[in-house]
Design an enzyme around this catalytic site. Structure first.
Site, PDB file in Angstrom:
ATOM      1  CG  HIS A 159      36.424   1.692  23.764  1.00  0.00           C
ATOM      2  ND1 HIS A 159      35.469   0.999  23.051  1.00  0.00           N
ATOM      3  CD2 HIS A 159      37.606   1.453  23.141  1.00  0.00           C
ATOM      4  CE1 HIS A 159      36.053   0.383  22.034  1.00  0.00           C
ATOM      5  NE2 HIS A 159      37.349   0.640  22.070  1.00  0.00           N
TER       6      HIS A 159
ATOM      7  CG  ASP B 197      34.371   4.069  12.337  1.00  0.00           C
ATOM      8  OD1 ASP B 197      35.572   4.106  12.040  1.00  0.00           O
ATOM      9  OD2 ASP B 197      33.885   3.241  13.117  1.00  0.00           O
TER      10      ASP B 197
ATOM     11  NE  ARG C 109      41.433   2.030   9.261  1.00  0.00           N
ATOM     12  CZ  ARG C 109      41.071   2.009  10.535  1.00  0.00           C
ATOM     13  NH1 ARG C 109      39.888   2.457  10.904  1.00  0.00           N
ATOM     14  NH2 ARG C 109      41.898   1.551  11.459  1.00  0.00           N
TER      15      ARG C 109
ATOM     16  CB  SER D  33      37.947   4.006  14.005  1.00  0.00           C
ATOM     17  OG  SER D  33      37.003   2.981  14.072  1.00  0.00           O
TER      18      SER D  33
ATOM     19  CE  LYS E 150      33.396   1.940  16.858  1.00  0.00           C
ATOM     20  NZ  LYS E 150      34.277   1.986  15.697  1.00  0.00           N
TER      21      LYS E 150
END
Length: 433
Positions: A82, A161, A168, A183, A187
């Site tokens: 990621h 999320d 947010r 968050s 995922k």
């Protein structure tokens, strides 16, 4: 349990239990908590932070709020990667086939991008015929067969999320390390990987502008990963200028192909070898990082990495001949050079501004409904530290409109040229284990 008591507890800096965090996330996902209470909770977390245990509990609760992908039928250690995002971040297109060529299974779930350019899926769809609309069974079969497949994100992954992030976004609580870390990690964990390699960006083109903030986020995510039983590593890399030369969907595919041939930009190649080495290690395919790097360089040199990319494209309906004939990728009608106005050395390129220039051309989405022009974007010729002569092209604009004055202005405002020699920025700052 009452939500008001939990908000008060967190506001006062006390630690919430697993049961209390589960209650908050479950009730919010089920629609039983009003947004104003969840907003108050997010603000309390913003100011008071969370302990490591709380972060793990929050992440696990968000994972349980929706579907979890079962990759147990895929042989080997599944490693996911990621990136926290940036400009010209083509790493996934290179890393997937590169590590798959060494037998590391890459089961990649990707999204479509909001921002400067498209996401990984948009970029891949610049290849004629390529698609991600495959069943879970096909996905698992392709990873077992070719070691690499990409599928679109499930709509039911971490719904808590999605709802919390939207909240947010409008309550000034986005930049909270515990909320960002949980968050991202929720995922990744829901997507089923056994091990996770994180590329945390820092600099003006990154979400985390300061190195110390990027380091704090990287440590938080690595600790969450380990806390839920996933082997997790993080690299902190530079995004003070765009990565590589290309910013734009088809342009980045071309750059990925060049990199897999061993002819890519130095910084993109180096980052992919660094991240790839960690992925190979996480998959237990090498004893140390030096050995992993040598193995990666070998599959670039002997053509196996490029073959892996062609196999992957063809398996998902793509025209793999684009690898040999890049003119089959979408091409813009106009290529317009942006000449340097003076002699000197490039001292700064504001990555974010280059991203804005690409978006103005149509390379990215402003809203989810925006259509992307896969052909357009910008290609940099000069990076920080490079010498430049007046009249030499700094950048080439790839556009489907002849009027690029506004884009040119943005590019000029992003480049700074100075008379004295400048050193290039550090590419990789730290590794967090």
């Amino acid at each position: 349990m009452r939500m008001v008591d939990l908000i008060e507890k967190k506001r006062n800096g006390q630690e919430l239990s697993k049961a209390e965090i589960d209650f908050i996330i479950t009730e919010y996902t089920n629609g039983n908590l009003p947004d104003y209470q969840m907003s108050a909770f997010a603000m309390a977390v913003y100011f008071q932070g969370m302990t490591q245990e709380e972060r793990v509990h929050l992440t696990e609760a968000m994972v349980r709020s929706g579907d979890q992908i079962d990759l147990s039928n895929i042989e080997g250690i599944k490693v996911d990667k990621h990136s926290t995002g940036g400009v010209g971040d083509t790493t996934t297109l290179v890393l997937g086939p590169l590590v798959a060529a060494l037998g590391v299974p890459v089961a990649k779930m990707s999204g479509r991008g909001l921002g400067h350019t498209g996401g990984t899926i948009d970029k891949l769809e610049a290849v004629p015929g390529f698609h991600v609309e495959i069943t879970n069974e096909e996905f698992i079969h392709l990873v077992n067969t070719n070691k690499l497949a990409v599928i679109g994100q499930s709509g039911d992954l971490t719904p808590a999320d999605k709802s919390l992030y939207a909240l947010r976004d409008v309550t000034a609580t986005v930049d909270s390390i515990p909320l960002i870390a949980s968050s991202i990690m929720s995922k990744k964990i829901a997507a089923g990987a056994d091990a996770i390699c994180l590329d945390v960006k820092t600099g003006n083109g990154a979400f985390m502008k300061k190195l110390e903030d990027a380091e704090e986020l990287a440590k938080a995510m690595v600790e969450i990963g380990k806390g839920v039983g996933r082997d997790t590593k993080a690299i902190i890399s530079d995004m003070s200028q765009p990565l590589g030369f290309a910013v734009g969907n088809a342009l980045e595919v071309k750059e990925a192909i060049d990199t897999l041939k061993g002819e890519g930009p130095e910084d993109l190649t180096e980052l992919c070898l660094t991240l790839g080495s960690h992925m190979v290690m996480l998959a237990n395919k090498a004893d140390n990082l030096e050995e992993a790097r040598t193995m990666l360089k070998e599959v670039i040199e002997n053509g196996k990495a490029l073959e892996s990319f062609k196999t992957f494209l063809a398996a998902q309906g793509g025209d793999a001949s684009v690898v040999e004939d890049q003119s089959k990728l979408p091409e813009a009608a106009y290529k317009i050079a942006v000449p340097a106005k003076e002699d000197g050395y490039v001292s700064e390129i504001i990555a974010e501004e280059i991203g804005v220039a690409a978006m103005k051309l149509g390379a990215g989405r402003i809203t989810k409904e925006s259509a992307i022009d896969l052909a357009v974007g910008v290609v940099l010729h000069k990076k920080v530290g490079n010498a430049v002569k007046k009249g030499e092209p700094l950048v080439t604009i790839h556009s489907n409109s002849e009027d690029v004055k506004e884009v040119m202005d943005v590019i000029y405002s992003s480049y700074t040229v100075v008379p004295e020699k400048v050193t290039a920025p550090t590419l990789i700052y730290k590794e967090i284990h």
